[in-house]
Design a protein around this motif. Structure first.
Motif, PDB file in Angstrom:
ATOM      1  N   THR A 118      36.747   8.679 -36.067  1.00  0.00           N
ATOM      2  CA  THR A 118      36.230   7.039 -35.115  1.00  0.00           C
ATOM      3  C   THR A 118      35.517   6.118 -35.283  1.00  0.00           C
ATOM      4  OG1 THR A 118      34.729   7.717 -34.118  1.00  0.00           O
ATOM      5  CG2 THR A 118      36.661   9.378 -33.303  1.00  0.00           C
ATOM      6  N   TYR A 119      35.411   4.812 -34.223  1.00  0.00           N
ATOM      7  CA  TYR A 119      35.030   4.057 -35.298  1.00  0.00           C
ATOM      8  C   TYR A 119      33.596   3.691 -34.603  1.00  0.00           C
ATOM      9  CZ  TYR A 119      39.887   2.073 -35.714  1.00  0.00           C
ATOM     10  OH  TYR A 119      41.068   1.179 -35.824  1.00  0.00           O
ATOM     11  N   ALA A 120      33.223   5.080 -34.369  1.00  0.00           N
ATOM     12  CA  ALA A 120      31.797   4.869 -34.176  1.00  0.00           C
ATOM     13  C   ALA A 120      30.402   4.547 -35.171  1.00  0.00           C
ATOM     14  CB  ALA A 120      30.834   6.900 -34.061  1.00  0.00           C
ATOM     15  N   GLY A 121      30.822   4.667 -36.018  1.00  0.00           N
ATOM     16  CA  GLY A 121      29.410   3.857 -36.839  1.00  0.00           C
ATOM     17  C   GLY A 121      28.199   4.460 -37.646  1.00  0.00           C
ATOM     18  N   SER A 122      28.117   5.971 -36.117  1.00  0.00           N
ATOM     19  CA  SER A 122      26.552   6.469 -36.573  1.00  0.00           C
ATOM     20  C   SER A 122      26.739   7.026 -38.297  1.00  0.00           C
ATOM     21  CB  SER A 122      26.892   7.720 -36.135  1.00  0.00           C
ATOM     22  OG  SER A 122      25.921   8.619 -36.553  1.00  0.00           O
ATOM     23  N   GLU A 123      27.484   7.123 -38.634  1.00  0.00           N
ATOM     24  CA  GLU A 123      28.121   7.456 -40.410  1.00  0.00           C
ATOM     25  C   GLU A 123      27.428   6.618 -41.373  1.00  0.00           C
ATOM     26  OE1 GLU A 123      30.563   6.069 -38.782  1.00  0.00           O
ATOM     27  OE2 GLU A 123      31.510   4.847 -40.006  1.00  0.00           O
ATOM     28  N   ALA A 124      26.781   5.406 -40.905  1.00  0.00           N
ATOM     29  CA  ALA A 124      27.164   4.682 -41.911  1.00  0.00           C
ATOM     30  C   ALA A 124      24.487   4.436 -41.520  1.00  0.00           C
ATOM     31  CB  ALA A 124      27.376   3.272 -42.213  1.00  0.00           C
ATOM     32  N   THR A 125      24.213   5.203 -40.567  1.00  0.00           N
ATOM     33  CA  THR A 125      22.862   4.757 -40.131  1.00  0.00           C
ATOM     34  C   THR A 125      22.499   6.571 -40.078  1.00  0.00           C
ATOM     35  OG1 THR A 125      22.983   5.881 -38.421  1.00  0.00           O
ATOM     36  CG2 THR A 125      24.412   3.297 -38.014  1.00  0.00           C
ATOM     37  N   ASN A 126      20.692   6.185 -40.430  1.00  0.00           N
ATOM     38  CA  ASN A 126      19.441   7.156 -40.578  1.00  0.00           C
ATOM     39  C   ASN A 126      18.930   7.330 -39.072  1.00  0.00           C
ATOM     40  OD1 ASN A 126      18.352   4.723 -39.941  1.00  0.00           O
ATOM     41  ND2 ASN A 126      16.975   4.798 -41.846  1.00  0.00           N
ATOM     42  N   VAL A 127      19.764   6.859 -38.242  1.00  0.00           N
ATOM     43  CA  VAL A 127      19.494   6.691 -36.387  1.00  0.00           C
ATOM     44  C   VAL A 127      19.821   8.261 -36.065  1.00  0.00           C
ATOM     45  CG1 VAL A 127      19.639   6.510 -34.388  1.00  0.00           C
ATOM     46  CG2 VAL A 127      19.267   4.550 -36.476  1.00  0.00           C
ATOM     47  N   TRP A 128      18.971   9.578 -35.742  1.00  0.00           N
ATOM     48  CA  TRP A 128      19.083  10.458 -35.416  1.00  0.00           C
ATOM     49  C   TRP A 128      19.452  10.469 -33.801  1.00  0.00           C
ATOM     50  CZ3 TRP A 128      15.580  13.202 -32.888  1.00  0.00           C
ATOM     51  CH2 TRP A 128      14.468  12.912 -32.876  1.00  0.00           C
ATOM     52  N   GLY A 129      19.410  11.321 -32.444  1.00  0.00           N
ATOM     53  CA  GLY A 129      19.450  11.886 -31.332  1.00  0.00           C
ATOM     54  C   GLY A 129      19.581  13.156 -31.119  1.00  0.00           C
ATOM     55  N   LEU A 130      18.981  13.036 -30.470  1.00  0.00           N
ATOM     56  CA  LEU A 130      19.468  14.732 -29.493  1.00  0.00           C
ATOM     57  C   LEU A 130      18.913  14.409 -27.726  1.00  0.00           C
ATOM     58  CD1 LEU A 130      16.380  16.899 -32.569  1.00  0.00           C
ATOM     59  CD2 LEU A 130      19.361  17.543 -31.676  1.00  0.00           C
ATOM     60  N   THR A 131      19.529  15.825 -27.396  1.00  0.00           N
ATOM     61  CA  THR A 131      19.386  15.880 -26.048  1.00  0.00           C
ATOM     62  C   THR A 131      18.774  16.693 -25.383  1.00  0.00           C
ATOM     63  OG1 THR A 131      21.759  14.893 -25.587  1.00  0.00           O
ATOM     64  CG2 THR A 131      20.035  15.250 -24.431  1.00  0.00           C
ATOM     65  N   GLU A 132      17.675  16.822 -24.609  1.00  0.00           N
ATOM     66  CA  GLU A 132      17.179  17.763 -24.421  1.00  0.00           C
ATOM     67  C   GLU A 132      16.810  17.840 -22.607  1.00  0.00           C
ATOM     68  OE1 GLU A 132      12.921  19.125 -25.733  1.00  0.00           O
ATOM     69  OE2 GLU A 132      13.216  21.207 -24.847  1.00  0.00           O
ATOM     70  N   ALA A 133      17.170  18.599 -21.996  1.00  0.00           N
ATOM     71  CA  ALA A 133      17.073  19.348 -20.098  1.00  0.00           C
ATOM     72  C   ALA A 133      17.733  17.200 -20.058  1.00  0.00           C
ATOM     73  CB  ALA A 133      15.677  18.850 -19.995  1.00  0.00           C
ATOM     74  N   SER A 134      18.765  16.702 -20.146  1.00  0.00           N
ATOM     75  CA  SER A 134      19.079  15.580 -19.724  1.00  0.00           C
ATOM     76  C   SER A 134      18.699  13.954 -20.613  1.00  0.00           C
ATOM     77  CB  SER A 134      20.130  15.437 -18.560  1.00  0.00           C
ATOM     78  OG  SER A 134      18.977  15.580 -17.751  1.00  0.00           O
ATOM     79  N   ARG A 135      17.352  14.778 -21.165  1.00  0.00           N
ATOM     80  CA  ARG A 135      17.000  13.494 -21.854  1.00  0.00           C
ATOM     81  C   ARG A 135      16.822  13.042 -23.036  1.00  0.00           C
ATOM     82  NH1 ARG A 135      11.611  11.653 -19.530  1.00  0.00           N
ATOM     83  NH2 ARG A 135      11.270  10.601 -20.693  1.00  0.00           N
ATOM     84  N   LYS A 136      17.468  11.644 -23.618  1.00  0.00           N
ATOM     85  CA  LYS A 136      17.760  12.063 -25.055  1.00  0.00           C
ATOM     86  C   LYS A 136      15.901  11.454 -26.203  1.00  0.00           C
ATOM     87  CE  LYS A 136      21.653  10.364 -27.864  1.00  0.00           C
ATOM     88  NZ  LYS A 136      23.071   9.628 -27.662  1.00  0.00           N
ATOM     89  N   THR A 137      16.616  11.339 -26.517  1.00  0.00           N
ATOM     90  CA  THR A 137      14.988  11.059 -28.529  1.00  0.00           C
ATOM     91  C   THR A 137      15.687  10.507 -29.394  1.00  0.00           C
ATOM     92  OG1 THR A 137      14.318  12.862 -26.771  1.00  0.00           O
ATOM     93  CG2 THR A 137      13.772  12.028 -28.921  1.00  0.00           C
ATOM     94  N   THR A 138      15.820   9.924 -29.853  1.00  0.00           N
ATOM     95  CA  THR A 138      16.359   9.523 -30.613  1.00  0.00           C
ATOM     96  C   THR A 138      14.900   8.502 -31.805  1.00  0.00           C
ATOM     97  OG1 THR A 138      16.326   6.719 -29.987  1.00  0.00           O
ATOM     98  CG2 THR A 138      18.400   8.090 -29.934  1.00  0.00           C
ATOM     99  N   GLY A 139      15.375   8.628 -33.053  1.00  0.00           N
ATOM    100  CA  GLY A 139      14.517   8.725 -33.677  1.00  0.00           C
ATOM    101  C   GLY A 139      14.561   8.622 -35.236  1.00  0.00           C
TER     102      GLY A 139
END
Lengths: 362, 362
Positions: A118-139
């Motif tokens: 797809t055209y998401a673009g995430s593959e080109a970055t060093n950003v990660w994201g995780l979801t716990e109890a519907s709260r998103k944490t990114t780093g």
């Protein structure tokens, strides 16, 4: 007036070629010396993943995925990778798939080869994201940056034209907004300019014919550059506005971006002549706003926020919420008054106005 | 006609700011957590090195350097680094200084922070070079790529204008020639374009006033980009020609580059419309050859190889030597006949001619 910046270039190998994903993946697996490859792909994406990995040995296909990378799913995948003695993660799919590979890499330190479909673009970055109890944490962590990205526009041919154009306009917003984002510098501006140029060529071709491979290639290439530029430069005024509108009034993401972008461009262009020059050149026009407008016309992009449920009564609150989050880097000072004006115009879809103090940019 | 390429982006942090070298170095040393820093700088460069390292603790200044990094000098420096328990190399100086830091990093695996004081460009590449018994060996290894580069145009103010312009024209040749080099791709072409734009702005300013800091900044920034683009794309036709002429007839490096470049550009432009468009845009002209010509005029660049000792009688041999080393990637086929024509024109300094089959590019 001096040139002063800090630019971090993320090291990554990009292999770009239509119909070459399987071949390019095999050469990357060999180059990296991997012996136990875990392929991350959704159940629906399994056929594509098998096609892409046809020339490598796969230790395991892993498909227990969900949007936004829930932490428990990530933990399960990490355990699977660890217990399987995996030494390379290959993800084939969209943003959630890449996101899962990044989540595993974050704690396991495994290299990732990403094959985006797809055209998401995430593959080109060093950003990660995780979801716990519907709260998103990114780093941000360099361990999650894929070592290699394999782009094969052939894998994107089945993306519907509407979705493709929406993603592409989002990527275009990343390119344009990165021109005045907090960490904007001439290097990420040059890459963003190249991204605009590619999207300007690719998106109308995809809209007219979703099977047009050259158009798909330009769109995919432009989306890659938009991710690189955006990750480097950060969020500018445009993204802050859209984030607030999307969060508070639940406006649809892609449409909001498509509507707001020309207003922010017209708002800032006169105060950012170098950015304006770059954007105009990428569009091949004298005036950047005219260039964007012509592209949006060709794409039949949405034009008014009122079509998505926002009302004039919402605007005062929107101004209150947006004003404090506008980056200091914004080239033109933002006031309650000129922001209200911008939002009113975006609400009604009236022509984007250049600021009266900079009539020459119109 | 499809888009197909492999692009390796080298990960590196660039801190750019005039008068900020000492401050930026201190922040890099802290970020990297280094405790034992060996500073590599020549004896003549010691005062500058002390100024740049004023805010960090230096375990040792190392100045046993020579041009082209003789292997025995490299071995001595490696021993010094190892025995001193050094955990970071900081090099302050020109190409030989950076080259020594790379030679140490190659075997010791130490990170390097480079503070260039010339326009050499080596700091932006993963290429190393060593000399043994007057034979030069070069190689590519990611361990020698400096982790960070600190650019401070203030450190370049003492470079003589002539030398600066010669280096800058060499960098310009890297940018232009990388457009059709073996590994040319749209990403390194975009960076090369940005490099041309910066050099076009910076070099005339430096020529007119070597103390012009803004001109120095643009020149330094352009030289950095030229190194990035060249390392990524490789050597094209122009560099192959200059390499043969310099090696066989001992022509001066910078002057040869300055003379030959417009002929190669005129030769290839019509067969490489996308490159021609990028180059012209960077010069702000309709025609790329006219843009380069106008810059060369402003810089009073040398115009004829006969002024440096080459004669018409040398040309047949030059053609024989050059023909086999022209890269296959060259957009216009090179024959003995059209190469002889090109060299004759460069010999005499006559106007560069576009190929007759592409009259529209002239």
């Amino acid at each position: 007036m001096g040139l002063s910046f800090e630019h971090v270039t993320l090291g990554q190998r990009v292999l770009f070629g239509s119909g070459q994903a399987a071949e390019n993946l095999a050469s990357e697996v060999e180059r990296l010396g991997a012996r136990k490859v875990m392929v991350i792909a959704s159940e629906q994406g399994r056929a594509t993943a098998e096609q892409v990995t046809a020339r490598i040995e796969v230790a395991r296909f892993y498909d227990d995925l969900a949007p936004h990378v829930p932490i428990d799913k990530a933990e399960k995948a990490r355990t699977a990778a660890r217990e399987g003695g995996v030494d390379l993660l290959v993800c084939v799919g969209g943003g959630s798939t890449t996101g899962m590979a990044k989540a595993v890499a974050l704690t396991c330190g495994l290299p990732v080869v990403a094959v985006p479909t797809t055209y998401a673009g995430s593959e080109a970055t060093n950003v990660w994201g995780l979801t716990e109890a519907s709260r998103k944490t990114t780093g941000v962590d360099d361990r999650v940056l894929p070592a290699s990205v394999i782009y094969d526009a052939g894998l994107t041919l089945s993306l519907p034209a509407d979705l493709s154009v929406a993603s592409g306009l989002n990527a275009l917003a990343h390119c344009i907004d990165s021109m005045w984002a907090p960490r904007a510098d001439p290097i990420n501006q040059a890459l963003a300019t190249e991204g605009i140029r590619a999207l300007r060529r690719g998106l109308p071709a995809v809209r007219n014919d979703p099977q047009n491979l050259e158009g798909r290639e330009q769109a995919l290439y432009g989306c890659y550059l938009s991710a690189v530029a955006f990750a480097s430069a950060g969020s500018g005024m445009h993204h802050k506005i859209c984030h607030v509108l999307g969060g508070r009034w639940n406006l649809p993401h892609a449409q909001t971006h498509a509507v707001v972008l020309p207003y922010v461009l017209a708002f800032n262009a006169g105060a950012a002549p170098e950015a304006a020059r770059r954007i105009a050149a990428a569009f091949g026009t004298e005036d950047p706003v005219a260039g964007l407008d012509s592209l949006r016309g060709a794409l039949a992009a949405p034009r008014a926020l009122k079509d998505y449920g926002l009302t004039a009564g919402d605007l005062p609150e929107a101004v209150r919420l947006i004003l404090p989050v506008i980056p200091e880097s914004n080239p033109r000072p933002v006031t309650g008054e000129n922001l209200l004006e911008l939002l009113s115009a975006a609400l009604n879809g009236t022509a984007p106005a250049a600021p009266p103090s900079h009539p020459h940019t119109h």
